[in-house]
Design a protein around this motif. Sequence first.
Motif, mmCIF file in Angstrom:
data_model
loop_
_atom_site.group_PDB
_atom_site.id
_atom_site.type_symbol
_atom_site.label_atom_id
_atom_site.label_comp_id
_atom_site.label_asym_id
_atom_site.label_seq_id
_atom_site.Cartn_x
_atom_site.Cartn_y
_atom_site.Cartn_z
ATOM 1 N N GLU A 1 -14.819 -9.018 5.332
ATOM 2 C CA GLU A 1 -15.550 -9.394 4.132
ATOM 3 C C GLU A 1 -14.879 -10.608 3.504
ATOM 4 O OE1 GLU A 1 -14.721 -5.324 2.740
ATOM 5 O OE2 GLU A 1 -13.973 -6.242 0.900
ATOM 6 N N TYR B 1 0.850 -1.180 0.000
ATOM 7 C CA TYR B 1 0.000 0.000 0.000
ATOM 8 C C TYR B 1 0.892 1.238 0.000
ATOM 9 C CZ TYR B 1 -4.054 -2.922 1.219
ATOM 10 O OH TYR B 1 -5.070 -3.844 1.202
ATOM 11 N N ALA C 1 -11.458 1.986 4.215
ATOM 12 C CA ALA C 1 -11.866 1.917 2.800
ATOM 13 C C ALA C 1 -10.791 1.217 1.970
ATOM 14 C CB ALA C 1 -12.128 3.317 2.253
ATOM 15 N N ALA C 2 -9.533 1.367 2.378
ATOM 16 C CA ALA C 2 -8.430 0.698 1.671
ATOM 17 C C ALA C 2 -8.407 -0.793 1.980
ATOM 18 C CB ALA C 2 -7.098 1.336 2.057
ATOM 19 N N LEU C 3 -8.657 -1.147 3.231
ATOM 20 C CA LEU C 3 -8.482 -2.538 3.657
ATOM 21 C C LEU C 3 -9.738 -3.391 3.496
ATOM 22 C CD1 LEU C 3 -6.460 -1.908 6.931
ATOM 23 C CD2 LEU C 3 -5.567 -2.556 4.689
ATOM 24 N N ARG C 4 -10.886 -2.813 3.761
ATOM 25 C CA ARG C 4 -12.137 -3.583 3.735
ATOM 26 C C ARG C 4 -13.222 -2.759 3.062
ATOM 27 N NH1 ARG C 4 -9.586 -4.914 8.243
ATOM 28 N NH2 ARG C 4 -10.239 -3.021 9.300
ATOM 29 N N PRO C 5 -13.081 -2.561 1.743
ATOM 30 C CA PRO C 5 -14.018 -1.666 1.034
ATOM 31 C C PRO C 5 -15.476 -2.065 1.180
ATOM 32 C CG PRO C 5 -12.591 -2.878 -0.516
ATOM 33 C CD PRO C 5 -12.038 -3.085 0.843
ATOM 34 N N GLN C 6 -15.773 -3.343 1.105
ATOM 35 C CA GLN C 6 -17.175 -3.770 1.177
ATOM 36 C C GLN C 6 -17.758 -3.538 2.560
ATOM 37 O OE1 GLN C 6 -19.193 -4.855 -1.170
ATOM 38 N NE2 GLN C 6 -17.726 -5.012 -2.842
ATOM 39 N N ARG D 1 -5.715 -11.368 6.138
ATOM 40 C CA ARG D 1 -4.631 -10.582 6.702
ATOM 41 C C ARG D 1 -4.878 -10.267 8.162
ATOM 42 N NH1 ARG D 1 -6.214 -6.121 5.335
ATOM 43 N NH2 ARG D 1 -6.005 -6.606 3.133
ATOM 44 N N ILE E 1 -20.458 -10.105 4.328
ATOM 45 C CA ILE E 1 -20.043 -9.128 5.329
ATOM 46 C C ILE E 1 -20.296 -9.779 6.685
ATOM 47 C CG2 ILE E 1 -20.333 -6.752 6.177
ATOM 48 C CD1 ILE E 1 -19.811 -6.697 3.221
ATOM 49 N N CYS F 1 -2.902 -0.702 -3.608
ATOM 50 C CA CYS F 1 -3.755 0.420 -3.205
ATOM 51 C C CYS F 1 -2.927 1.661 -2.914
ATOM 52 C CB CYS F 1 -4.534 -0.003 -1.959
ATOM 53 S SG CYS F 1 -5.664 1.231 -1.291
ATOM 54 N N MET G 1 -16.847 -1.187 4.616
ATOM 55 C CA MET G 1 -17.085 0.242 4.765
ATOM 56 C C MET G 1 -18.320 0.698 3.995
ATOM 57 S SD MET G 1 -15.371 1.305 7.075
ATOM 58 C CE MET G 1 -16.163 2.917 6.988
ATOM 59 N N ARG H 1 -6.160 0.224 -6.519
ATOM 60 C CA ARG H 1 -7.301 0.813 -5.830
ATOM 61 C C ARG H 1 -6.853 2.164 -5.279
ATOM 62 N NH1 ARG H 1 -12.148 -0.130 -3.574
ATOM 63 N NH2 ARG H 1 -12.323 0.816 -1.529
ATOM 64 N N PHE I 1 -2.751 0.878 9.359
ATOM 65 C CA PHE I 1 -2.098 -0.136 8.533
ATOM 66 C C PHE I 1 -1.088 -0.920 9.373
ATOM 67 C CE2 PHE I 1 -2.569 1.925 4.016
ATOM 68 C CZ PHE I 1 -3.938 1.737 4.097
ATOM 69 N N ILE J 1 -7.767 5.555 -2.981
ATOM 70 C CA ILE J 1 -8.616 6.185 -1.962
ATOM 71 C C ILE J 1 -8.123 7.619 -1.834
ATOM 72 C CG2 ILE J 1 -9.466 5.993 0.416
ATOM 73 C CD1 ILE J 1 -9.701 3.357 -1.097
ATOM 74 N N ILE K 1 -13.062 10.254 0.755
ATOM 75 C CA ILE K 1 -13.511 10.571 2.115
ATOM 76 C C ILE K 1 -13.292 12.057 2.384
ATOM 77 C CG2 ILE K 1 -12.912 10.297 4.572
ATOM 78 C CD1 ILE K 1 -12.646 7.289 2.399
ATOM 79 N N ARG L 1 -11.317 6.068 8.535
ATOM 80 C CA ARG L 1 -12.233 5.741 7.450
ATOM 81 C C ARG L 1 -11.485 5.464 6.150
ATOM 82 N NH1 ARG L 1 -16.986 7.224 6.712
ATOM 83 N NH2 ARG L 1 -16.464 5.991 4.902
ATOM 84 N N MET L 2 -10.411 6.236 5.895
ATOM 85 C CA MET L 2 -9.638 6.007 4.680
ATOM 86 C C MET L 2 -8.916 4.664 4.757
ATOM 87 S SD MET L 2 -8.185 9.825 3.799
ATOM 88 C CE MET L 2 -7.603 9.461 2.127
ATOM 89 N N ALA L 3 -8.375 4.367 5.933
ATOM 90 C CA ALA L 3 -7.698 3.073 6.103
ATOM 91 C C ALA L 3 -8.693 1.928 5.917
ATOM 92 C CB ALA L 3 -7.047 2.988 7.485
ATOM 93 N N ILE M 1 -3.745 6.968 9.132
ATOM 94 C CA ILE M 1 -3.839 5.855 8.186
ATOM 95 C C ILE M 1 -2.668 4.887 8.400
ATOM 96 C CG2 ILE M 1 -3.838 5.237 5.723
ATOM 97 C CD1 ILE M 1 -4.985 8.142 5.250
#
Lengths: 238, 238
Positions: free
Chosen positions: A154, A3, B129-134, A233, A209, A67, B136, A93, A19, A95, A116, B125-127, A15
């Motif tokens: 997910e 990332y 959205a990067a890691l688990r988009p669905q 992960r 989900i 990403c 979020m 991807r 991570f 963001i 966002i 929220r950005m993290a 962020i």
Amino acid sequence: EHYIICGFSRTGRQIAKEFWAEGVPFVVIDSEVESVQKAQGEGYMAYQGDATLDDTLLRVGIERAICIVAALPSDAENLYTVLSAKTLNPAIRAIARASTEEALQKLQRGGADAVISPYITGGKRMAAAALRPQVMDFVDGILTGADRQLYMEEFLLDPAFCPFVGQTLQKAKLRSQTGGLILAIRRIDGNLIGGPTGETVLMPGDTLICMGTAEQLRSLNQILGPIRSQKLRKPKSS
Amino acid sequence: EHYIICGFSRTGRQIAKEFWAEGVPFVVIDSEVESVQKAQGEGYMAYQGDATLDDTLLRVGIERAICIVAALPSDAENLYTVLSAKTLNPAIRAIARASTEEALQKLQRGGADAVISPYITGGKRMAAAALRPQVMDFVDGILTGADRQLYMEEFLLDPAFCPFVGQTLQKAKLRSQTGGLILAIRRIDGNLIGGPTGETVLMPGDTLICMGTAEQLRSLNQILGPIRSQKLRKPKSS
Ligand SMILES: [Ca+2]
Ligand SMILES: [Ca+2]
């Protein structure tokens, strides 16, 4: 498979923290020497450069990255970075952060996969905290943070690996086998099934989900895709 | 029984939008004439004044308000407002915005019931959205917005009204009666039970965190507290 975080300001730092907590490999880009040193001081891999330039993105391996997160100070820089990244790696991807609703729309039009706006997000969160405090506490507690008791995850159902595709949830017995809860199913056509019942049939390409403890999600991951089960992960330990 | 929003900047506007969408009665305070006019132009009740002053808070009925949301430009003003509000009405719920982690801690110490930092929230929220988009997308879709398909709501179990206190979830049959899903139970001692099972017993003072369609939540509300069931504010229509 890494990332990229562009911008190590307050948002970028948060962020990176997230991570790091989840064991995600990432590199930080910032144009300021002091920011880069700060990031390195936290133990992060960091690179000094202008993230809007192809050259900088190529140096941090944009072509192999999954990403990119654009959290640069200006909306224009974030848009430019998203466009550069998508040109160099169309599968990446992206963001992005937007400071206004106008910028939000432009970044979406520019190809960002998620945008966002801290003001919008912050306002929504404050409203939710005012109206439904327990719901917000609950949601906050399962979305982020290192010492969570519950997680959301997910799972994409790949018919080549998942033994339950074509079965009903009742037959698959995911709940009784793992303890994990299936909150919703996103069908491949985008349709969302909230709170699926025992009669709901699992289809190829479904995204499940799910909510549960680390242990419950690990075991869901195991039985949903036994062959690829190392792919989960998070959560990284416990 | 109204809400007070202090500050009609970008965050404040978003809060007002959310309250308006859910039919919550509120008044806006802002020190700038143009902001007050903008708020009134949206159809909101708005009052010009300095929200840190007791006099201003008294004029907007602080003594009868349920909740105050401090979204003023500076952390110091937000802290001052929270303290003033809690002094005038100790039962009021106070939500505040903080721009830094330091301010966040001070606001909590100052008595704010919830503190939101747009940078921290935005970064998380950005993290996510990067890691688990669905995940979020799913969570965003059920927390806010006017045309939601699914909602989350919290229900406090009052033994005087709820016929199921002391019963197991299996016996209460909330799921099969309403279709709504109980995601978690917050016990009165703060303990959180995520993904309760059929054996979980409902206790006095439990808060149920539930998910469902508008219809499902209305019917949950009906059977959980038949006498007080008019209390569910949201969703306001459909
Ligand atoms: Ca930033
Ligand atoms: Ca504001």
